[in-house]
Design a protein around this motif. Sequence first.
Motif, PDB file in Angstrom:
ATOM      1  N   UNK A 110      -2.391   5.351   1.537  1.00 46.98           N
ATOM      2  CA  UNK A 110      -1.702   5.871   2.728  1.00 46.98           C
ATOM      3  C   UNK A 110      -2.494   5.579   4.002  1.00 46.98           C
ATOM      4  N   UNK A 111      -3.805   5.728   3.935  1.00 40.91           N
ATOM      5  CA  UNK A 111      -4.638   5.470   5.116  1.00 40.91           C
ATOM      6  C   UNK A 111      -4.595   3.993   5.482  1.00 40.91           C
ATOM      7  N   UNK A 112      -4.694   3.122   4.444  1.00 40.67           N
ATOM      8  CA  UNK A 112      -4.653   1.677   4.723  1.00 40.67           C
ATOM      9  C   UNK A 112      -3.324   1.253   5.347  1.00 40.67           C
ATOM     10  N   UNK A 113      -2.226   1.929   4.973  1.00 37.06           N
ATOM     11  CA  UNK A 113      -0.909   1.578   5.527  1.00 37.06           C
ATOM     12  C   UNK A 113      -0.553   2.416   6.746  1.00 37.06           C
ATOM     13  N   UNK A 114      -1.507   3.237   7.238  1.00 30.30           N
ATOM     14  CA  UNK A 114      -1.283   4.113   8.403  1.00 30.30           C
ATOM     15  C   UNK A 114      -0.069   5.014   8.196  1.00 30.30           C
ATOM     16  N   UNK A 115       0.080   5.538   7.001  1.00 33.14           N
ATOM     17  CA  UNK A 115       1.173   6.459   6.688  1.00 33.14           C
ATOM     18  C   UNK A 115       0.734   7.879   7.024  1.00 33.14           C
ATOM     19  N   UNK A 116       1.439   8.501   7.958  1.00 34.77           N
ATOM     20  CA  UNK A 116       1.115   9.871   8.349  1.00 34.77           C
ATOM     21  C   UNK A 116       2.061  10.877   7.687  1.00 34.77           C
ATOM     22  N   UNK A 117       3.245  10.402   7.249  1.00 35.74           N
ATOM     23  CA  UNK A 117       4.193  11.262   6.552  1.00 35.74           C
ATOM     24  C   UNK A 117       3.820  11.213   5.070  1.00 35.74           C
ATOM     25  N   UNK A 118       2.803  12.003   4.706  1.00 34.24           N
ATOM     26  CA  UNK A 118       2.245  11.918   3.356  1.00 34.24           C
ATOM     27  C   UNK A 118       1.826  13.280   2.868  1.00 34.24           C
ATOM     28  N   UNK A 125       0.830  -1.210   0.000  1.00 34.70           N
ATOM     29  CA  UNK A 125       0.000   0.000   0.000  1.00 34.70           C
ATOM     30  C   UNK A 125       0.864   1.259   0.000  1.00 34.70           C
ATOM     31  N   UNK A 126       1.959   1.230   0.766  1.00 30.25           N
ATOM     32  CA  UNK A 126       2.831   2.403   0.834  1.00 30.25           C
ATOM     33  C   UNK A 126       3.474   2.677  -0.524  1.00 30.25           C
ATOM     34  N   UNK A 127       3.920   1.610  -1.199  1.00 25.07           N
ATOM     35  CA  UNK A 127       4.502   1.783  -2.531  1.00 25.07           C
ATOM     36  C   UNK A 127       3.443   2.260  -3.530  1.00 25.07           C
ATOM     37  N   UNK A 128       2.232   1.689  -3.420  1.00 21.68           N
ATOM     38  CA  UNK A 128       1.137   2.115  -4.295  1.00 21.68           C
ATOM     39  C   UNK A 128       0.850   3.611  -4.124  1.00 21.68           C
ATOM     40  N   UNK A 129       0.886   4.084  -2.882  1.00 19.29           N
ATOM     41  CA  UNK A 129       0.621   5.501  -2.617  1.00 19.29           C
ATOM     42  C   UNK A 129       1.696   6.386  -3.247  1.00 19.29           C
ATOM     43  N   UNK A 130       2.966   5.965  -3.123  1.00 19.16           N
ATOM     44  CA  UNK A 130       4.067   6.762  -3.672  1.00 19.16           C
ATOM     45  C   UNK A 130       3.942   6.877  -5.190  1.00 19.16           C
ATOM     46  N   UNK A 131       3.692   5.739  -5.854  1.00 18.56           N
ATOM     47  CA  UNK A 131       3.613   5.736  -7.322  1.00 18.56           C
ATOM     48  C   UNK A 131       2.390   6.519  -7.788  1.00 18.56           C
ATOM     49  N   UNK A 132       1.228   6.305  -7.159  1.00 16.37           N
ATOM     50  CA  UNK A 132      -0.002   6.985  -7.580  1.00 16.37           C
ATOM     51  C   UNK A 132       0.110   8.503  -7.407  1.00 16.37           C
ATOM     52  N   UNK A 133       0.727   8.921  -6.299  1.00 19.67           N
ATOM     53  CA  UNK A 133       0.876  10.356  -6.061  1.00 19.67           C
ATOM     54  C   UNK A 133       1.777  10.995  -7.110  1.00 19.67           C
ATOM     55  N   UNK A 161      -7.609  16.781   7.105  1.00 21.49           N
ATOM     56  CA  UNK A 161      -7.001  15.461   7.282  1.00 21.49           C
ATOM     57  C   UNK A 161      -5.487  15.551   7.145  1.00 21.49           C
ATOM     58  N   UNK A 162      -5.011  16.336   6.163  1.00 26.20           N
ATOM     59  CA  UNK A 162      -3.571  16.507   5.960  1.00 26.20           C
ATOM     60  C   UNK A 162      -2.916  17.165   7.172  1.00 26.20           C
ATOM     61  N   UNK A 163      -3.598  18.156   7.758  1.00 28.18           N
ATOM     62  CA  UNK A 163      -3.061  18.825   8.957  1.00 28.18           C
ATOM     63  C   UNK A 163      -2.990  17.839  10.125  1.00 28.18           C
ATOM     64  N   UNK A 164      -4.034  17.035  10.299  1.00 29.79           N
ATOM     65  CA  UNK A 164      -4.036  16.039  11.379  1.00 29.79           C
ATOM     66  C   UNK A 164      -2.877  15.058  11.219  1.00 29.79           C
ATOM     67  N   UNK A 165      -2.640  14.600   9.981  1.00 27.28           N
ATOM     68  CA  UNK A 165      -1.552  13.651   9.740  1.00 27.28           C
ATOM     69  C   UNK A 165      -0.191  14.287  10.017  1.00 27.28           C
ATOM     70  N   UNK A 166       0.011  15.538   9.532  1.00 30.71           N
ATOM     71  CA  UNK A 166       1.292  16.214   9.744  1.00 30.71           C
ATOM     72  C   UNK A 166       1.536  16.465  11.234  1.00 30.71           C
ATOM     73  N   UNK A 167       0.472  16.822  11.947  1.00 28.34           N
ATOM     74  CA  UNK A 167       0.594  17.047  13.396  1.00 28.34           C
ATOM     75  C   UNK A 167       0.931  15.745  14.112  1.00 28.34           C
TER      76      UNK A 167
END
Length: 551
Positions: A253-261, A219-227, A286-292
Amino acid sequence: MQLRYILLLLLPVTAVARSGSDTLMKALNRTIQQADTYDRQKLQRIDRIKTLYREAKTLPQQYAATLQLYEEYKVYKFDSAFTYASNLENMAAAMNDSIKIAASKNKLAFILLSAGKFKEAFEYLQAVHPAQQTDSIKGEYYLLMGRYYNDLADYNNDNNYTAKYQVIANNYFDSALVYIPANSFESLYYAGLKSLKRDSLDKAFTLFRTLLDRPSLTDHQLAIVSSTLSFIYALHKDRAGAINSQVRAAMADIRSSTKETFATFNLAQLLYEEGDFEQASIYIEKAIDDATFYGARQRKMQVSAMLPIIQGAKISYIERQRKLWLTYALIATLVLIILGLLIVVIYKQFNKLKRAEKTISDARNNLEQANLQLHRVNETLKSLNTELQDVNAKLREANKIKEEYIGYFFNISSVFFEKIVRFKNLIDQKIADRKPDELRMVLNNINMRNEREDLLKSFDKVFLKLFPTFVEEFNKLFNEEDQIVLKNDELLNNELRIYALMRMGITENEKIAQILEYSVKTIYAYKTKIRNRTIVPKEEFDKRVMAVKSI
């Protein structure tokens, strides 16, 4: 004339819809609601690894467990990831393992880069001497150096340093690709990233699409490529493709619990540019919550700067919508007044027609009496009587048509009047309650397609009541194999309806197109197709149709 205006008033208003993107965003919203579930699953994995660490008997076992904890935290929470990366460095030093020491410095540099701490990250990278390391550490080191200069280029974003840093970054990526295993995820991704930075968009797109086709992608790799793909779509001015790819990245990113996104932040920007302030506001928060949560202060500041812009645009949009609905309410009131005036005018005209019919009837009776008395002018009176009969027949037909359509008009006006009143009252209430979302829901519940179909069916019924042999007479103008066969539930189809409107006196293609909601080209195409099949000369076809008699 009045019938045409009513049909035009009932034409539905269409809007551009991003159906594919809307479906994906609904899936993303559901995924956001499930984010706590994915985070709990991640914390359960972390607890199991911590148990392994506590049960470890030797330093190498503790090192292995700490390495797993670092991998779980590196894109989840900065301070925890930094702590475990520091522990890895201390354990490697205790084991006097130079390879592990270099690997731990790479990991510390990765974490600091993710948090936007460029100076501290560079200090750790300087402490790694790649010439003395294994190929895997060399590859990781050069990738980090490439990312370091790539992030610096994006951070500066100016004419003085960006291009220079980008050249350095691409050189490091070239060096990394020498040591990274061929055909691995990293080799393909960074080759694509290098092509992207060098404006080789087609090559980059092909490499990223190849990665997406891999079934083993995490999922993390999928998020990187898709973005990253979303960025390419945006460069190609494909807004739908950019939004869809960024939505897929955010879900992964959500499925892999990635907050650095950056996926939700980039998605919010795209939707803001599209004018979808409601969704943009949700995703920027949502982006602010993840960054925080992750603890990246620089990224939090960058994302937070976008929030007031989106919120301000959202407030302005709501205010414009409120003013728009007030305008609609005024227009609806004006329409009601006009309808009332039209009803009065039509009623007066109807009474005039009745009086005219009585006058003609009286005149005919007088002529018949005169005919009995004046034998000398018998032939002349017969001729006049014949002419009067023809006029009377035409008047009866005209009166019958007008009576039917006046009744039809009163009926549809009454129904339409009631709908307008209910609609106006509901709009006034929602505006008074300041509930723009419920206003949108009210509009979405109006099924203009069904309203239009009902209107056309009513037209068909009234027309066939006046011209019951129209379909039969129409089909006589064609060979049997070319005649129109209606379905069980059809009174008229589109071809018949075009000529029915012409028989009623509406002959302009533009007006017929407005009433039936077709383009003028479509009306012209229908007519051409019909005339090409007829057995009568094309120039006489319309005259033959117009000659069909009413009851």
